[in-house]
Design a protein around this motif. Structure first.
Motif, PDB file in Angstrom:
ATOM      1  N   VAL A   1       0.848  -1.198   0.000  1.00 21.52           N
ATOM      2  CA  VAL A   1       0.000   0.000   0.000  1.00 21.52           C
ATOM      3  C   VAL A   1       0.882   1.246   0.000  1.00 21.52           C
ATOM      4  N   GLU A   2       1.866   1.256   0.881  1.00 22.04           N
ATOM      5  CA  GLU A   2       2.774   2.411   0.947  1.00 22.04           C
ATOM      6  C   GLU A   2       3.570   2.552  -0.342  1.00 22.04           C
ATOM      7  N   ASN A   3       4.035   1.436  -0.883  1.00 24.42           N
ATOM      8  CA  ASN A   3       4.811   1.478  -2.135  1.00 24.42           C
ATOM      9  C   ASN A   3       3.986   2.059  -3.277  1.00 24.42           C
ATOM     10  N   ILE A   4       2.738   1.600  -3.384  1.00 24.83           N
ATOM     11  CA  ILE A   4       1.869   2.074  -4.473  1.00 24.83           C
ATOM     12  C   ILE A   4       1.588   3.569  -4.320  1.00 24.83           C
ATOM     13  N   VAL A   5       1.280   3.996  -3.103  1.00 25.12           N
ATOM     14  CA  VAL A   5       0.997   5.415  -2.877  1.00 25.12           C
ATOM     15  C   VAL A   5       2.218   6.267  -3.209  1.00 25.12           C
ATOM     16  N   ASN A   6       3.394   5.791  -2.857  1.00 21.61           N
ATOM     17  CA  ASN A   6       4.617   6.534  -3.178  1.00 21.61           C
ATOM     18  C   ASN A   6       4.814   6.644  -4.691  1.00 21.61           C
ATOM     19  N   LEU A   7       4.549   5.556  -5.421  1.00 24.25           N
ATOM     20  CA  LEU A   7       4.653   5.593  -6.881  1.00 24.25           C
ATOM     21  C   LEU A   7       3.672   6.601  -7.472  1.00 24.25           C
ATOM     22  N   LEU A   8       2.465   6.607  -6.937  1.00 21.73           N
ATOM     23  CA  LEU A   8       1.445   7.538  -7.420  1.00 21.73           C
ATOM     24  C   LEU A   8       1.851   8.986  -7.135  1.00 21.73           C
ATOM     25  N   LYS A   9       2.443   9.218  -5.975  1.00 17.55           N
ATOM     26  CA  LYS A   9       2.907  10.566  -5.630  1.00 17.55           C
ATOM     27  C   LYS A   9       4.027  11.029  -6.558  1.00 17.55           C
TER      28      LYS A   9
ATOM     29  N   GLY B   1     -12.203 -10.826 -12.576  1.00 17.31           N
ATOM     30  CA  GLY B   1     -13.315  -9.989 -12.154  1.00 17.31           C
ATOM     31  C   GLY B   1     -12.872  -8.618 -11.694  1.00 17.31           C
ATOM     32  N   THR B   2     -13.682  -8.009 -10.851  1.00 15.79           N
ATOM     33  CA  THR B   2     -13.465  -6.636 -10.409  1.00 15.79           C
ATOM     34  C   THR B   2     -12.745  -6.605  -9.067  1.00 15.79           C
ATOM     35  N   PRO B   3     -11.606  -5.928  -8.976  1.00 13.86           N
ATOM     36  CA  PRO B   3     -10.900  -5.825  -7.700  1.00 13.86           C
ATOM     37  C   PRO B   3     -11.775  -5.199  -6.619  1.00 13.86           C
ATOM     38  N   CYS B   4     -11.448  -5.507  -5.374  1.00  9.98           N
ATOM     39  CA  CYS B   4     -12.100  -4.936  -4.183  1.00  9.98           C
ATOM     40  C   CYS B   4     -13.483  -5.530  -3.917  1.00  9.98           C
ATOM     41  N   ILE B   5     -13.954  -6.461  -4.757  1.00 10.86           N
ATOM     42  CA  ILE B   5     -15.226  -7.140  -4.513  1.00 10.86           C
ATOM     43  C   ILE B   5     -14.898  -8.555  -4.053  1.00 10.86           C
ATOM     44  N   SER B   6     -14.824  -8.741  -2.734  1.00 17.01           N
ATOM     45  CA  SER B   6     -14.377 -10.008  -2.137  1.00 17.01           C
ATOM     46  C   SER B   6     -12.961 -10.367  -2.576  1.00 17.01           C
ATOM     47  N   ASP B   7     -12.190  -9.368  -2.925  1.00 14.74           N
ATOM     48  CA  ASP B   7     -10.795  -9.532  -3.309  1.00 14.74           C
ATOM     49  C   ASP B   7      -9.998  -8.373  -2.719  1.00 14.74           C
ATOM     50  N   PRO B   8      -8.669  -8.513  -2.623  1.00 15.50           N
ATOM     51  CA  PRO B   8      -7.859  -7.431  -2.061  1.00 15.50           C
ATOM     52  C   PRO B   8      -7.985  -6.150  -2.871  1.00 15.50           C
ATOM     53  N   GLY B   9      -7.773  -5.011  -2.210  1.00 15.50           N
ATOM     54  CA  GLY B   9      -7.740  -3.763  -2.966  1.00 15.50           C
ATOM     55  C   GLY B   9      -8.270  -2.538  -2.257  1.00 15.50           C
ATOM     56  N   TYR B  10      -9.277  -2.701  -1.385  1.00 17.94           N
ATOM     57  CA  TYR B  10      -9.910  -1.492  -0.859  1.00 17.94           C
ATOM     58  C   TYR B  10      -8.948  -0.659  -0.012  1.00 17.94           C
ATOM     59  N   GLU B  11      -7.952  -1.321   0.622  1.00 15.39           N
ATOM     60  CA  GLU B  11      -7.025  -0.576   1.476  1.00 15.39           C
ATOM     61  C   GLU B  11      -6.191   0.423   0.676  1.00 15.39           C
TER      62      GLU B  11
ATOM     63  N   VAL C   1      -7.007   1.682  -2.254  1.00 16.66           N
ATOM     64  CA  VAL C   1      -7.929   2.711  -2.754  1.00 16.66           C
ATOM     65  C   VAL C   1      -8.169   3.754  -1.665  1.00 16.66           C
ATOM     66  N   ASP C   2      -8.408   3.287  -0.451  1.00 19.37           N
ATOM     67  CA  ASP C   2      -8.633   4.187   0.688  1.00 19.37           C
ATOM     68  C   ASP C   2      -7.423   5.083   0.915  1.00 19.37           C
ATOM     69  N   ALA C   3      -6.223   4.484   0.888  1.00 21.58           N
ATOM     70  CA  ALA C   3      -5.000   5.249   1.117  1.00 21.58           C
ATOM     71  C   ALA C   3      -4.784   6.286   0.016  1.00 21.58           C
ATOM     72  N   ALA C   4      -5.052   5.909  -1.233  1.00 24.75           N
ATOM     73  CA  ALA C   4      -4.882   6.843  -2.353  1.00 24.75           C
ATOM     74  C   ALA C   4      -5.858   8.019  -2.242  1.00 24.75           C
TER      75      ALA C   4
ATOM     76  N   LYS D   1      -6.166  10.648  -7.584  1.00 26.17           N
ATOM     77  CA  LYS D   1      -7.343  10.270  -8.361  1.00 26.17           C
ATOM     78  C   LYS D   1      -7.392   8.761  -8.558  1.00 26.17           C
ATOM     79  N   VAL D   2      -8.556   8.172  -8.265  1.00 22.82           N
ATOM     80  CA  VAL D   2      -8.793   6.737  -8.450  1.00 22.82           C
ATOM     81  C   VAL D   2      -9.849   6.581  -9.533  1.00 22.82           C
ATOM     82  N   VAL D   3      -9.539   5.755 -10.544  1.00 22.08           N
ATOM     83  CA  VAL D   3     -10.425   5.627 -11.706  1.00 22.08           C
ATOM     84  C   VAL D   3     -10.876   4.171 -11.867  1.00 22.08           C
ATOM     85  N   PRO D   4     -12.186   3.912 -11.844  1.00 24.25           N
ATOM     86  CA  PRO D   4     -12.659   2.546 -12.096  1.00 24.25           C
ATOM     87  C   PRO D   4     -12.669   2.245 -13.589  1.00 24.25           C
ATOM     88  N   ILE D   5     -12.150   1.078 -13.961  1.00 22.28           N
ATOM     89  CA  ILE D   5     -12.247   0.600 -15.342  1.00 22.28           C
ATOM     90  C   ILE D   5     -13.197  -0.590 -15.295  1.00 22.28           C
TER      91      ILE D   5
END
Length: 246
Positions: A62-70, A82-92, A94-97, A103-107
């Motif tokens: 989570v920290e690594n991804i946020v740093n890359l985004l920054k 399927g779609t991330p964050c639906i009974s799969d890892p990811g929401y943490e 997204v929350d941190a970003a 900006k978080v964009v759903p595809i």
């Protein structure tokens, strides 16, 4: 930007044109299982930097991804299918970003939940989605709380636990009308409907394969009555408001 990218749950033709473009353009792709995602990327002829993001690695990723985004990098997050964050890892992540103003964009694309709901042939005006049931602690209490539920209820389940879950539903919720949808978008895709009793008898001695979506029909008649009563009450209150204004 952080892109949350839905990927096929079986049939690779279900990938969207936008998802393909984002996966090609992203500086980094973080995947639940890099081996699974690598097969998809190879099929799409995408060569990109791939890192693991799952329940075991998310604490530091989570920290690594946020740093890359920054730093101005674009990151795509995918799950196995399927779609991330639906009974799969990811929401943490997204929350941190979002907390960092990133900006978080759903595809959007495939989701086993909505795909199963669309072919179940039951009311989905209101429904409850519970993902995977607890294996032990809280399982009985949760199912008992749904015994008189008017809304449709949806669960995910693995093939070796389907029969046990059907038995638990019947034991703690009573005999229910069920829709089982398995192997969605794959060659052996199947929609099976019946009561818990009928489905237990049908599958008890079979070796089952493929992930299942279990849909428990709610009490649709009671829901319709509730809907009619609600609208009648709303109309009555609007008339009262009109009279007060006069």
């Amino acid at each position: 930007m952080l892109y949350i990218v839905a990927t096929p749950i079986g049939n690779l033709e279900d990938i969207t044109l936008r998802a393909v473009r984002i996966l090609k353009e992203a500086d980094y792709i973080f995947a639940e299982d890099t081996r699974v995602t690598k097969k998809l990327l190879n099929h799409l002829e995408i060569a990109n930097t791939l890192y693991r993001y799952d329940e075991h690695t998310k604490q530091h990723q989570v920290e690594n991804i946020v740093n890359l985004l920054k730093e101005g990098k674009n990151v795509a997050l995918v799950t196995d299918a399927g779609t991330p964050c639906i009974s799969d890892p990811g929401y943490e992540v997204v929350d941190a970003a979002l907390n960092e103003g990133i900006k978080v964009v759903p595809i959007p694309g495939v989701s086993a939940m909505t795909a199963a709901a669309s072919v179940a042939g039951v009311s989905m005006r209101r429904f409850i989605f519970e993902g995977f049931l607890p294996k032990k602690k809280g399982r009985q209490t949760l199912l008992k709380s749904f015994a008189d539920e008017k809304r449709t209820i949806m669960f995910f389940e693995s093939p070796h636990r389907v029969v046990k879950t059907l038995k638990d539903i019947e034991e703690f919720m009573g005999v229910k009308n069920i829709v089982l949808v398995r192997e969605i978008t794959k060659i052996y895709e199947e929609i099976i409907r019946g009561t818990t009793t009928e489905l237990i008898e049908k599958f008890e001695k079979q070796t089952l394969k493929g992930e299942f979506v279990i849909i428990v029909r709610g009490n649709e008649q009671e829901e319709k009555k509730e809907k009619v009563n609600k609208y009648a009450k709303d109309d009555y209150e609007e008339e009262d408001d009109y009279e007060d204004e006069e």
